[in-house]
Design an enzyme around this catalytic site. Structure first.
Site, PDB file in Angstrom:
ATOM      1  N   TYR A 185     -12.220  -2.375  -3.708  1.00 30.95           N
ATOM      2  CA  TYR A 185     -12.783  -2.288  -2.353  1.00 30.95           C
ATOM      3  C   TYR A 185     -14.315  -2.219  -2.374  1.00 30.95           C
ATOM      4  O   TYR A 185     -14.910  -1.690  -1.429  1.00 30.95           O
ATOM      5  CB  TYR A 185     -12.200  -1.079  -1.620  1.00 30.95           C
ATOM      6  CG  TYR A 185     -10.802  -1.326  -1.063  1.00 30.95           C
ATOM      7  CD1 TYR A 185     -10.543  -2.396  -0.203  1.00 30.95           C
ATOM      8  CD2 TYR A 185      -9.751  -0.475  -1.379  1.00 30.95           C
ATOM      9  CE1 TYR A 185      -9.273  -2.626   0.315  1.00 30.95           C
ATOM     10  CE2 TYR A 185      -8.466  -0.690  -0.852  1.00 30.95           C
ATOM     11  CZ  TYR A 185      -8.241  -1.770  -0.004  1.00 30.95           C
ATOM     12  OH  TYR A 185      -6.983  -1.987   0.513  1.00 30.95           O
ATOM     13  N   HIS A 244      -2.169  -5.255   1.652  1.00 29.38           N
ATOM     14  CA  HIS A 244      -3.448  -5.931   1.401  1.00 29.38           C
ATOM     15  C   HIS A 244      -3.169  -7.373   1.035  1.00 29.38           C
ATOM     16  O   HIS A 244      -2.216  -7.663   0.311  1.00 29.38           O
ATOM     17  CB  HIS A 244      -4.181  -5.260   0.222  1.00 29.38           C
ATOM     18  CG  HIS A 244      -5.326  -6.093  -0.292  1.00 29.38           C
ATOM     19  ND1 HIS A 244      -6.571  -6.060   0.293  1.00 29.38           N
ATOM     20  CD2 HIS A 244      -5.389  -7.018  -1.281  1.00 29.38           C
ATOM     21  CE1 HIS A 244      -7.365  -6.928  -0.344  1.00 29.38           C
ATOM     22  NE2 HIS A 244      -6.670  -7.511  -1.302  1.00 29.38           N
ATOM     23  N   LYS A 246       0.821  -1.216   0.000  1.00 28.39           N
ATOM     24  CA  LYS A 246       0.000   0.000   0.000  1.00 28.39           C
ATOM     25  C   LYS A 246       0.858   1.272   0.000  1.00 28.39           C
ATOM     26  O   LYS A 246       2.057   1.226   0.312  1.00 28.39           O
ATOM     27  CB  LYS A 246      -0.933  -0.017   1.214  1.00 28.39           C
ATOM     28  CG  LYS A 246      -2.018  -1.109   1.149  1.00 28.39           C
ATOM     29  CD  LYS A 246      -2.932  -0.978   2.364  1.00 28.39           C
ATOM     30  CE  LYS A 246      -4.076  -1.974   2.331  1.00 28.39           C
ATOM     31  NZ  LYS A 246      -4.960  -1.810   3.497  1.00 28.39           N
ATOM     32  N   GLU A 260      -9.759 -10.536  -7.473  1.00 30.85           N
ATOM     33  CA  GLU A 260      -8.789  -9.445  -7.324  1.00 30.85           C
ATOM     34  C   GLU A 260      -7.616  -9.600  -8.288  1.00 30.85           C
ATOM     35  O   GLU A 260      -7.154  -8.618  -8.880  1.00 30.85           O
ATOM     36  CB  GLU A 260      -8.278  -9.398  -5.875  1.00 30.85           C
ATOM     37  CG  GLU A 260      -9.348  -8.961  -4.891  1.00 30.85           C
ATOM     38  CD  GLU A 260      -8.914  -9.075  -3.427  1.00 30.85           C
ATOM     39  OE1 GLU A 260      -9.742  -8.808  -2.543  1.00 30.85           O
ATOM     40  OE2 GLU A 260      -7.750  -9.432  -3.168  1.00 30.85           O
ATOM     41  N   PHE A 266     -15.586   4.620   6.146  1.00 29.27           N
ATOM     42  CA  PHE A 266     -14.188   4.892   5.777  1.00 29.27           C
ATOM     43  C   PHE A 266     -13.906   4.714   4.285  1.00 29.27           C
ATOM     44  O   PHE A 266     -12.761   4.862   3.853  1.00 29.27           O
ATOM     45  CB  PHE A 266     -13.247   4.011   6.608  1.00 29.27           C
ATOM     46  CG  PHE A 266     -13.462   2.513   6.449  1.00 29.27           C
ATOM     47  CD1 PHE A 266     -12.929   1.810   5.374  1.00 29.27           C
ATOM     48  CD2 PHE A 266     -14.197   1.805   7.387  1.00 29.27           C
ATOM     49  CE1 PHE A 266     -13.130   0.442   5.234  1.00 29.27           C
ATOM     50  CE2 PHE A 266     -14.406   0.429   7.258  1.00 29.27           C
ATOM     51  CZ  PHE A 266     -13.868  -0.250   6.178  1.00 29.27           C
ATOM     52  N   THR A 281      -6.236  -6.724  10.810  1.00 35.51           N
ATOM     53  CA  THR A 281      -6.461  -5.482  10.056  1.00 35.51           C
ATOM     54  C   THR A 281      -6.017  -4.255  10.864  1.00 35.51           C
ATOM     55  O   THR A 281      -5.392  -3.345  10.326  1.00 35.51           O
ATOM     56  CB  THR A 281      -7.966  -5.354   9.713  1.00 35.51           C
ATOM     57  OG1 THR A 281      -8.365  -6.523   8.990  1.00 35.51           O
ATOM     58  CG2 THR A 281      -8.232  -4.113   8.886  1.00 35.51           C
ATOM     59  N   ASN A 333      -2.271   0.460   7.248  1.00 35.09           N
ATOM     60  CA  ASN A 333      -1.841  -0.878   7.681  1.00 35.09           C
ATOM     61  C   ASN A 333      -1.007  -1.609   6.635  1.00 35.09           C
ATOM     62  O   ASN A 333      -0.901  -2.836   6.657  1.00 35.09           O
ATOM     63  CB  ASN A 333      -3.050  -1.704   8.154  1.00 35.09           C
ATOM     64  CG  ASN A 333      -4.053  -1.929   7.058  1.00 35.09           C
ATOM     65  OD1 ASN A 333      -3.810  -1.552   5.903  1.00 35.09           O
ATOM     66  ND2 ASN A 333      -5.160  -2.563   7.375  1.00 35.09           N
TER      67      ASN A 333
HETATM   68  P1  IDP Z   1      -8.146  -6.318   5.467  1.00 33.86           P
HETATM   69  O1  IDP Z   1      -7.279  -5.359   4.701  1.00 33.86           O
HETATM   70  O2  IDP Z   1      -7.439  -6.850   6.694  1.00 33.86           O
HETATM   71  O3  IDP Z   1      -8.721  -7.405   4.618  1.00 33.86           O
HETATM   72  P2  IDP Z   1     -10.798  -5.107   5.458  1.00 33.86           P
HETATM   73  O4  IDP Z   1     -11.802  -5.250   6.548  1.00 33.86           O
HETATM   74  O5  IDP Z   1     -11.031  -5.826   4.175  1.00 33.86           O
HETATM   75  O6  IDP Z   1      -9.357  -5.470   6.066  1.00 33.86           O
HETATM   76  O7  IDP Z   1     -10.668  -3.542   5.169  1.00 33.86           O
HETATM   77  C1  IDP Z   1      -9.985  -3.088   4.023  1.00 33.86           C
HETATM   78  C2  IDP Z   1      -9.106  -1.933   4.410  1.00 33.86           C
HETATM   79  O8  IDP Z   1      -9.927  -0.830   4.793  1.00 33.86           O
HETATM   80  C3  IDP Z   1      -8.204  -2.173   5.612  1.00 33.86           C
HETATM   81  O9  IDP Z   1      -7.003  -2.834   5.285  1.00 33.86           O
HETATM   82  C4  IDP Z   1      -7.960  -0.771   6.108  1.00 33.86           C
HETATM   83  O10 IDP Z   1      -6.957  -0.132   5.292  1.00 33.86           O
HETATM   84  C5  IDP Z   1      -9.281  -0.087   5.817  1.00 33.86           C
HETATM   85  N1  IDP Z   1     -10.152  -0.102   6.995  1.00 33.86           N
HETATM   86  C6  IDP Z   1     -10.839  -1.147   7.512  1.00 33.86           C
HETATM   87  N2  IDP Z   1     -11.536  -0.791   8.592  1.00 33.86           N
HETATM   88  C7  IDP Z   1     -11.277   0.522   8.792  1.00 33.86           C
HETATM   89  C8  IDP Z   1     -11.708   1.473   9.770  1.00 33.86           C
HETATM   90  O11 IDP Z   1     -12.480   1.177  10.691  1.00 33.86           O
HETATM   91  N3  IDP Z   1     -11.225   2.736   9.621  1.00 33.86           N
HETATM   92  C9  IDP Z   1     -10.370   3.102   8.614  1.00 33.86           C
HETATM   93  N4  IDP Z   1      -9.958   2.241   7.672  1.00 33.86           N
HETATM   94  C10 IDP Z   1     -10.391   0.962   7.764  1.00 33.86           C
HETATM   95 MG    MG Z   2     -10.094  -7.303   3.067  1.00 30.71          MG
END
Ligand code: IDP
Ligand code: MG
Length: 148
Positions: free
Chosen positions: A49, A115, A9, A126, A57, A91, A112
């Site tokens: 996404y 992905h 990312k 994807e 978000f 996450t 974070n």
């Molecule tokens: P993942 O990346 O671990 O699969 P997902 O739930 O698919 O997590 O969420 C996709 C991305 O959206 C996350 O990696 C993070 O960058 C962002 N994200 C998820 N939840 C939040 C939140 O509560 N606040 C801000 N960003 C979030």
């Molecule tokens: Mg995800």
């Protein structure tokens, strides 16, 4: 054999952590079968996404993922989806265990670093978003027999 999509990312690109992240996943024994750096546009970000389109978000997530180039990688191997999820950590980096990528380098859920597809079905979708069939090179490695 499974395949999964990994994205390095924008925060990881800006912080110079691309090599570290690839190193950790590759070292598990997974094989890189496709890789490219690209600037995601809004349309690709929204498709990638799309499951999160109703979340609060979502707009921030699209802005973030399009804010800098990313590196997209297809990894292949045994239990690839699970192995990558485990190597990335939770996450939310504050919940991710030390020893995971997010647990070692992250502090905020919005930044974070990496992905990884969350299921085989989503991995396939994807991968198709980022790579054509001709951009994926399957090949044998001599070390394969020592890994799985
Ligand atoms: P993942 O990346 O671990 O699969 P997902 O739930 O698919 O997590 O969420 C996709 C991305 O959206 C996350 O990696 C993070 O960058 C962002 N994200 C998820 N939840 C939040 C939140 O509560 N606040 C801000 N960003 C979030
Ligand atoms: Mg995800």
């Amino acid at each position: 054999m499974e395949r999964s999509l990994v994205l390095i990312k924008p925060d990881a690109m800006q912080r110079g952590l691309a090599g570290e992240i690839i190193f950790r996943i590759e070292r598990r024994g997974l094989k890189i079968v496709a890789m490219k750096m690209l600037q995601m546009d809004k349309a690709l970000a929204q498709r990638h996404y799309s499951v999160h389109k109703d979340k609060a978000f979502f707009d921030h997530l699209v802005d973030f993922i399009t804010s800098s180039p990313v590196i997209a990688i297809v990894f292949q191997g045994k239990n690839t989806v699970e192995v990558i999820r485990q190597t990335m950590g939770e996450t939310d980096p504050t919940k991710a265990r030390p020893g995971t990528i997010r647990g070692d380098f992250g502090i905020d859920i919005g930044y974070n670093l990496v992905h990884g597809s969350d299921s085989l079905q989503n991995a396939s979708k994807e991968i198709d978003l980022f790579f054509s069939k001709g951009e994926i090179s399957d090949y044998d490695r001599e070390i394969g027999k020592w890994i799985s």
